[in-house]
Design a protein around this motif. Structure first.
Motif, PDB file in Angstrom:
ATOM      1  N   PRO A   1      92.633  82.007  -1.818  1.00 39.99           N
ATOM      2  CA  PRO A   1      92.376  81.119  -2.958  1.00 39.99           C
ATOM      3  C   PRO A   1      91.152  81.575  -3.750  1.00 39.99           C
ATOM      4  O   PRO A   1      90.207  82.131  -3.194  1.00 39.99           O
ATOM      5  CB  PRO A   1      92.111  79.754  -2.292  1.00 39.99           C
ATOM      6  N   VAL A   2      91.195  81.342  -5.057  1.00 37.53           N
ATOM      7  CA  VAL A   2      90.067  81.699  -5.913  1.00 37.53           C
ATOM      8  C   VAL A   2      88.854  80.875  -5.492  1.00 37.53           C
ATOM      9  O   VAL A   2      88.956  79.682  -5.230  1.00 37.53           O
ATOM     10  CB  VAL A   2      90.397  81.430  -7.393  1.00 37.53           C
ATOM     11  N   ILE A   3      87.705  81.503  -5.433  1.00 36.98           N
ATOM     12  CA  ILE A   3      86.489  80.827  -5.039  1.00 36.98           C
ATOM     13  C   ILE A   3      86.066  79.827  -6.119  1.00 36.98           C
ATOM     14  O   ILE A   3      86.266  80.060  -7.307  1.00 36.98           O
ATOM     15  CB  ILE A   3      85.371  81.854  -4.777  1.00 36.98           C
ATOM     16  N   THR A   4      85.511  78.698  -5.700  1.00 37.24           N
ATOM     17  CA  THR A   4      85.082  77.667  -6.648  1.00 37.24           C
ATOM     18  C   THR A   4      83.611  77.846  -7.009  1.00 37.24           C
ATOM     19  O   THR A   4      82.872  78.563  -6.348  1.00 37.24           O
ATOM     20  CB  THR A   4      85.270  76.260  -6.056  1.00 37.24           C
ATOM     21  N   ASN A   5      83.187  77.163  -8.073  1.00 40.98           N
ATOM     22  CA  ASN A   5      81.782  77.210  -8.482  1.00 40.98           C
ATOM     23  C   ASN A   5      80.873  76.753  -7.346  1.00 40.98           C
ATOM     24  O   ASN A   5      79.840  77.375  -7.076  1.00 40.98           O
ATOM     25  CB  ASN A   5      81.560  76.306  -9.695  1.00 40.98           C
TER      26      ASN A   5
ATOM     27  N   GLY B   1      83.979  83.280 -17.371  1.00 44.37           N
ATOM     28  CA  GLY B   1      82.718  82.889 -16.760  1.00 44.37           C
ATOM     29  C   GLY B   1      82.911  81.767 -15.756  1.00 44.37           C
ATOM     30  O   GLY B   1      83.603  80.777 -16.020  1.00 44.37           O
ATOM     31  N   LEU B   2      82.283  81.886 -14.610  1.00 46.06           N
ATOM     32  CA  LEU B   2      82.477  80.923 -13.530  1.00 46.06           C
ATOM     33  C   LEU B   2      81.392  79.857 -13.489  1.00 46.06           C
ATOM     34  O   LEU B   2      81.456  78.940 -12.685  1.00 46.06           O
ATOM     35  CB  LEU B   2      82.495  81.666 -12.188  1.00 46.06           C
ATOM     36  N   LEU B   3      80.381  79.980 -14.331  1.00 45.63           N
ATOM     37  CA  LEU B   3      79.266  79.049 -14.271  1.00 45.63           C
ATOM     38  C   LEU B   3      79.495  77.892 -15.240  1.00 45.63           C
ATOM     39  O   LEU B   3      79.587  78.083 -16.444  1.00 45.63           O
ATOM     40  CB  LEU B   3      77.965  79.760 -14.628  1.00 45.63           C
ATOM     41  N   ASP B   4      79.615  76.695 -14.712  1.00 42.85           N
ATOM     42  CA  ASP B   4      79.711  75.531 -15.578  1.00 42.85           C
ATOM     43  C   ASP B   4      78.357  75.260 -16.223  1.00 42.85           C
ATOM     44  O   ASP B   4      78.252  74.935 -17.388  1.00 42.85           O
ATOM     45  CB  ASP B   4      80.131  74.298 -14.770  1.00 42.85           C
TER      46      ASP B   4
ATOM     47  N   GLU C   1      81.423  76.705  -4.106  1.00 46.33           N
ATOM     48  CA  GLU C   1      81.408  77.677  -3.010  1.00 46.33           C
ATOM     49  C   GLU C   1      80.522  78.869  -3.346  1.00 46.33           C
ATOM     50  O   GLU C   1      79.789  79.370  -2.489  1.00 46.33           O
ATOM     51  CB  GLU C   1      82.834  78.133  -2.700  1.00 46.33           C
ATOM     52  N   LEU C   2      80.568  79.306  -4.604  1.00 43.93           N
ATOM     53  CA  LEU C   2      79.748  80.439  -5.014  1.00 43.93           C
ATOM     54  C   LEU C   2      78.263  80.065  -4.959  1.00 43.93           C
ATOM     55  O   LEU C   2      77.413  80.869  -4.559  1.00 43.93           O
ATOM     56  CB  LEU C   2      80.131  80.876  -6.424  1.00 43.93           C
ATOM     57  N   ARG C   3      77.941  78.838  -5.345  1.00 46.95           N
ATOM     58  CA  ARG C   3      76.550  78.380  -5.269  1.00 46.95           C
ATOM     59  C   ARG C   3      76.084  78.307  -3.820  1.00 46.95           C
ATOM     60  O   ARG C   3      74.939  78.648  -3.502  1.00 46.95           O
ATOM     61  CB  ARG C   3      76.411  77.016  -5.937  1.00 46.95           C
ATOM     62  N   THR C   4      76.964  77.829  -2.937  1.00 45.28           N
ATOM     63  CA  THR C   4      76.594  77.731  -1.522  1.00 45.28           C
ATOM     64  C   THR C   4      76.359  79.110  -0.929  1.00 45.28           C
ATOM     65  O   THR C   4      75.422  79.315  -0.149  1.00 45.28           O
ATOM     66  CB  THR C   4      77.695  77.005  -0.726  1.00 45.28           C
ATOM     67  N   ILE C   5      77.204  80.061  -1.296  1.00 45.54           N
ATOM     68  CA  ILE C   5      77.006  81.437  -0.830  1.00 45.54           C
ATOM     69  C   ILE C   5      75.659  81.953  -1.323  1.00 45.54           C
ATOM     70  O   ILE C   5      74.900  82.568  -0.570  1.00 45.54           O
ATOM     71  CB  ILE C   5      78.153  82.341  -1.323  1.00 45.54           C
ATOM     72  N   THR C   6      75.355  81.686  -2.599  1.00 47.46           N
ATOM     73  CA  THR C   6      74.080  82.129  -3.168  1.00 47.46           C
ATOM     74  C   THR C   6      72.902  81.551  -2.392  1.00 47.46           C
ATOM     75  O   THR C   6      71.927  82.247  -2.093  1.00 47.46           O
ATOM     76  CB  THR C   6      73.988  81.717  -4.649  1.00 47.46           C
ATOM     77  N   ASP C   7      72.975  80.275  -2.051  1.00 47.90           N
ATOM     78  CA  ASP C   7      71.894  79.619  -1.305  1.00 47.90           C
ATOM     79  C   ASP C   7      71.703  80.208   0.083  1.00 47.90           C
ATOM     80  O   ASP C   7      70.631  80.058   0.675  1.00 47.90           O
ATOM     81  CB  ASP C   7      72.184  78.123  -1.181  1.00 47.90           C
ATOM     82  N   ASN C   8      72.727  80.885   0.603  1.00 46.91           N
ATOM     83  CA  ASN C   8      72.648  81.460   1.940  1.00 46.91           C
ATOM     84  C   ASN C   8      72.385  82.964   1.930  1.00 46.91           C
ATOM     85  O   ASN C   8      72.374  83.601   2.980  1.00 46.91           O
ATOM     86  CB  ASN C   8      73.943  81.169   2.715  1.00 46.91           C
ATOM     87  N   MET C   9      72.173  83.522   0.745  1.00 46.62           N
ATOM     88  CA  MET C   9      71.871  84.950   0.636  1.00 46.62           C
ATOM     89  C   MET C   9      70.356  85.162   0.648  1.00 46.62           C
ATOM     90  O   MET C   9      69.598  84.300   0.202  1.00 46.62           O
ATOM     91  CB  MET C   9      72.459  85.521  -0.658  1.00 46.62           C
TER      92      MET C   9
END
Length: 273
Positions: A73-77, A265-268, A79-87
């Motif tokens: 499934p396409v990643i959601t906004n 663009g994926l950023l709301d 989910e992408l933010r959560t990944i960023t917070d864990n990088m």
């Protein structure tokens, strides 16, 4: 093992058949078919360039089972933010850069300050990475994966605030400063493997262990396909020279490309890393 036969100009139809029907990769049929299809493309180019008289890859195409990665499934906004917070802080811009620009992990790691033309919302993809002869030694800048990979790409408007802030706060002022700098002492270029490991852990923490760095590029292509004005623009934006379309009759519209990447663009609501 993969196909190895010395010089391209010495490859024969018999050699290809001997390899294909032999024991090489016999337990990995998908890997063998991918290797064969890659060899076929290489030989096709060799024929066009006069290095081979005829195409030595004449075996019938074997249709492989659909890869499971196509069902991710396409990643959601969120989910992408959560990944960023864990990088880690030093590479937390990676996943947005890959997803918003449609870049391979090595292309992101090869970016330098001088590659960005912010007034015109463009980035120049002019390098990949390698380790030199025999794949040994430290990482170094190299030519892109394919001819079409070397290109100026438009930056989505929604990514501009985050990108501008990252360049201001994380990138040294020299033109050749790396966009993502390695935290390892004595090395400027960040290791794709290191970023890949961090991303894997971050994606797991976000509840999306199925997402890989390559899926970010695939996600970009999916989004562009929904917003571009046609195959010509999509081909230019995604840099996929294997897209089977008649591009000779089409002309590229720069505004159409801008609209395509803005729509992808994926950023709301862009925020800083």
């Amino acid at each position: 093992m993969s196909f190895t036969h010395g010089r391209v100009c010495d490859i024969t139809e018999d050699a290809v058949k001997s390899w294909y029907y032999g024991n090489a990769l016999k337990d990995q049929p998908d890997a063998k078919e991918r290797t064969y299809q890659m060899l076929k493309r290489i030989c096709k180019k060799a024929v066009e360039d006069g290095l081979l008289e005829k195409q030595p890859c004449t075996l019938p195409h074997v249709h492989r089972a659909k890869s499971k990665r196509h069902d991710v499934p396409v990643i959601t906004n969120e989910e992408l933010r959560t990944i960023t917070d864990n990088m880690p802080e030093w590479c937390r811009i990676f996943q947005y850069t890959a997803a918003m620009l449609g870049l391979r992990i090595s292309e992101v790691c090869a970016l330098q300050r001088q590659d960005f033309d912010l007034p015109n919302r463009r980035v120049h993809i002019s390098h990949g990475l390698n380790r030199g002869e025999g794949d040994r030694g430290p990482l170094r800048l190299a030519t892109p994966k394919t001819k079409s990979s070397n290109a100026w790409l438009y930056i989505p408007q929604s990514f501009m605030p985050m990108l501008t802030e990252w360049l201001r706060t994380h990138v040294r002022p020299e033109p050749d400063a790396m966009f993502i700098e390695s935290p390892a002492s004595g090395y400027d270029i960040a290791s794709p493997n290191s970023i890949r490991d961090h991303f894997k852990e971050a994606a797991k923490n976000a509840g999306r262990p199925d997402i890989t760095p390559h899926q970010l590029k695939a996600m970009f292509s999916t989004m562009v396909s929904r917003t571009s004005d046609g195959p010509a623009t999509q081909k230019a934006v995604t840099r996929h020279d294997s897209m089977e379309v008649e591009t000779g009759y089409w002309r590229q519209d720069e505004e159409a490309q801008r609209k395509a990447v803005d729509g992808a663009g994926l950023l709301d609501d862009a925020r800083n890393c």
